[in-house]
Motif scaffolding. Sequence first.
Motif, PDB file in Angstrom:
ATOM      1  N   GLY A  10       0.775  -1.233   0.000  1.00  0.00           N
ATOM      2  CA  GLY A  10       0.000   0.000   0.000  1.00  0.00           C
ATOM      3  C   GLY A  10       0.802   1.276   0.000  1.00  0.00           C
ATOM      4  O   GLY A  10       0.243   2.359   0.068  1.00  0.00           O
ATOM      5  N   GLY A  11       2.119   1.172  -0.064  1.00  0.00           N
ATOM      6  CA  GLY A  11       2.951   2.376  -0.018  1.00  0.00           C
ATOM      7  C   GLY A  11       2.865   3.188  -1.299  1.00  0.00           C
ATOM      8  O   GLY A  11       2.357   2.735  -2.325  1.00  0.00           O
ATOM      9  N   HIS A  12       3.394   4.385  -1.219  1.00  0.00           N
ATOM     10  CA  HIS A  12       3.352   5.285  -2.371  1.00  0.00           C
ATOM     11  C   HIS A  12       4.634   5.250  -3.196  1.00  0.00           C
ATOM     12  O   HIS A  12       4.727   5.935  -4.210  1.00  0.00           O
ATOM     13  N   ASP A  68      -4.698   5.999   4.834  1.00  0.00           N
ATOM     14  CA  ASP A  68      -3.394   6.653   5.024  1.00  0.00           C
ATOM     15  C   ASP A  68      -2.759   6.352   6.378  1.00  0.00           C
ATOM     16  O   ASP A  68      -2.094   7.201   6.961  1.00  0.00           O
ATOM     17  N   ALA A  69      -2.976   5.164   6.886  1.00  0.00           N
ATOM     18  CA  ALA A  69      -2.406   4.782   8.183  1.00  0.00           C
ATOM     19  C   ALA A  69      -1.289   3.755   8.036  1.00  0.00           C
ATOM     20  O   ALA A  69      -0.912   3.110   9.012  1.00  0.00           O
ATOM     21  N   GLY A  70      -0.762   3.582   6.835  1.00  0.00           N
ATOM     22  CA  GLY A  70       0.403   2.737   6.626  1.00  0.00           C
ATOM     23  C   GLY A  70       0.132   1.245   6.706  1.00  0.00           C
ATOM     24  O   GLY A  70      -1.006   0.790   6.681  1.00  0.00           O
ATOM     25  N   PRO A  71       1.229   0.483   6.831  1.00  0.00           N
ATOM     26  CA  PRO A  71       1.107  -0.979   6.822  1.00  0.00           C
ATOM     27  C   PRO A  71       0.292  -1.544   7.975  1.00  0.00           C
ATOM     28  O   PRO A  71      -0.306  -2.601   7.843  1.00  0.00           O
ATOM     29  N   LEU A  72       0.252  -0.849   9.105  1.00  0.00           N
ATOM     30  CA  LEU A  72      -0.553  -1.347  10.219  1.00  0.00           C
ATOM     31  C   LEU A  72      -2.025  -1.418   9.820  1.00  0.00           C
ATOM     32  O   LEU A  72      -2.727  -2.367  10.178  1.00  0.00           O
ATOM     33  N   ALA A  73      -2.482  -0.451   9.028  1.00  0.00           N
ATOM     34  CA  ALA A  73      -3.867  -0.474   8.532  1.00  0.00           C
ATOM     35  C   ALA A  73      -4.073  -1.639   7.569  1.00  0.00           C
ATOM     36  O   ALA A  73      -5.151  -2.236   7.533  1.00  0.00           O
ATOM     37  N   GLY A  74      -3.048  -1.983   6.805  1.00  0.00           N
ATOM     38  CA  GLY A  74      -3.142  -3.134   5.910  1.00  0.00           C
ATOM     39  C   GLY A  74      -3.248  -4.439   6.671  1.00  0.00           C
ATOM     40  O   GLY A  74      -4.022  -5.333   6.310  1.00  0.00           O
ATOM     41  N   ILE A  75      -2.486  -4.553   7.746  1.00  0.00           N
ATOM     42  CA  ILE A  75      -2.571  -5.746   8.591  1.00  0.00           C
ATOM     43  C   ILE A  75      -3.956  -5.829   9.220  1.00  0.00           C
ATOM     44  O   ILE A  75      -4.580  -6.891   9.243  1.00  0.00           O
ATOM     45  N   CYS A  89       2.715 -12.283   7.261  1.00  0.00           N
ATOM     46  CA  CYS A  89       2.710 -10.945   6.689  1.00  0.00           C
ATOM     47  C   CYS A  89       4.079 -10.622   6.091  1.00  0.00           C
ATOM     48  O   CYS A  89       5.110 -10.853   6.736  1.00  0.00           O
ATOM     49  N   PHE A  90       4.077 -10.094   4.870  1.00  0.00           N
ATOM     50  CA  PHE A  90       5.320  -9.650   4.243  1.00  0.00           C
ATOM     51  C   PHE A  90       5.062  -8.419   3.400  1.00  0.00           C
ATOM     52  O   PHE A  90       4.017  -8.311   2.746  1.00  0.00           O
ATOM     53  N   PRO A  91       6.039  -7.499   3.363  1.00  0.00           N
ATOM     54  CA  PRO A  91       5.923  -6.365   2.452  1.00  0.00           C
ATOM     55  C   PRO A  91       6.233  -6.837   1.033  1.00  0.00           C
ATOM     56  O   PRO A  91       6.857  -7.883   0.841  1.00  0.00           O
ATOM     57  N   CYS A  92       5.817  -6.059   0.068  1.00  0.00           N
ATOM     58  CA  CYS A  92       5.974  -6.458  -1.336  1.00  0.00           C
ATOM     59  C   CYS A  92       7.374  -6.208  -1.875  1.00  0.00           C
ATOM     60  O   CYS A  92       7.666  -6.583  -2.996  1.00  0.00           O
ATOM     61  N   ARG A 149       0.772   4.810  14.054  1.00  0.00           N
ATOM     62  CA  ARG A 149       0.866   3.965  12.863  1.00  0.00           C
ATOM     63  C   ARG A 149       2.030   2.980  12.877  1.00  0.00           C
ATOM     64  O   ARG A 149       2.058   2.071  12.070  1.00  0.00           O
ATOM     65  N   ARG A 150       2.981   3.167  13.758  1.00  0.00           N
ATOM     66  CA  ARG A 150       4.182   2.320  13.733  1.00  0.00           C
ATOM     67  C   ARG A 150       3.888   0.918  14.262  1.00  0.00           C
ATOM     68  O   ARG A 150       3.393   0.758  15.378  1.00  0.00           O
ATOM     69  N   VAL A 151       4.236  -0.076  13.464  1.00  0.00           N
ATOM     70  CA  VAL A 151       4.010  -1.463  13.872  1.00  0.00           C
ATOM     71  C   VAL A 151       4.888  -1.817  15.068  1.00  0.00           C
ATOM     72  O   VAL A 151       4.455  -2.551  15.962  1.00  0.00           O
ATOM     73  N   LEU A 152       6.095  -1.275  15.118  1.00  0.00           N
ATOM     74  CA  LEU A 152       6.968  -1.542  16.274  1.00  0.00           C
ATOM     75  C   LEU A 152       6.325  -1.088  17.578  1.00  0.00           C
ATOM     76  O   LEU A 152       6.515  -1.716  18.619  1.00  0.00           O
TER      77      LEU A 152
END
Length: 188
Positions: A10-12, A68-75, A89-92, A149-152
Motif C-alpha cells: 500500500g505504499g506510495h 493513510d495509516a500505513g502498513p498497520l492499517a493493511g494488517i 505478513c510480508f511487504p511487497c 501507525r508504527r508497527v513496532l
Amino acid sequence: MTFGAVILAGGHSRRMGQCKVKLVIGGETLLARTVRQLADFPELWLSANDPGLAEGLPVLLAADRYPDAGPLAGIEAALSATDTDALVCFPCDLPNLTAELPRLLAERFSPELDALVLADSTGRLHPLCGVYHRRALAAIRRQLEQGQRRVLDLLPHLRWASLSGEIPDRVLYNLNTPEDLLRLQASK
C-alpha cells in the motif's frame, strides 16, 4: 491453527520514484514474485492502495478501513477479513524472499502468541515480516484510533516473540530507492 498470508503493497513508493510492486526482477514483477513465494497459503490477501494491482493475481483484496495509516492499517484490514486464525505478513519489496521463510514462520508460531516477528543478525526487528494472530486486532485498532501507525509501537501491547538466526539477512533486503535496486542488480 490455520494460516493465511497478506502482502503489504500500500505504499506510495515516493523514494523509489515508481511503483515498486511493478519492478521487474528476474523476469517477473516484484508483486508476482511475492505472490508466488506465498502460494502455499490457502488464503492470500493483498493490501494495496491501487486495487488494480490485484488484477490477474490469485489474491483477495483487503481494503484499508483506516486510510493513510500505513502498513498497520493493511494488517488490520486483512486480519478483519480473514477466516484463518493468523496471517503471515510480508511487504511487497523483498526481492530475496523465498517460500521457505513464510513456512518457517507459520511452523514456529506458537498458539499462545499474538505475533511473531523476524529479527536480523544484529537483533533489529522487522515487524512487517511476521505472523499476526486475529487476537491482535483489538490492540491494532486501539493504536490506529489513537493515530499511532508504527508497527513496532504495537508489539509492547501484544504477547510476541522474535525469530532470528535461522535466515540470512539478505532475505530481509528491501527495495526503497533506485540505489537499492542498482545494488540488487549488481549482486546478481
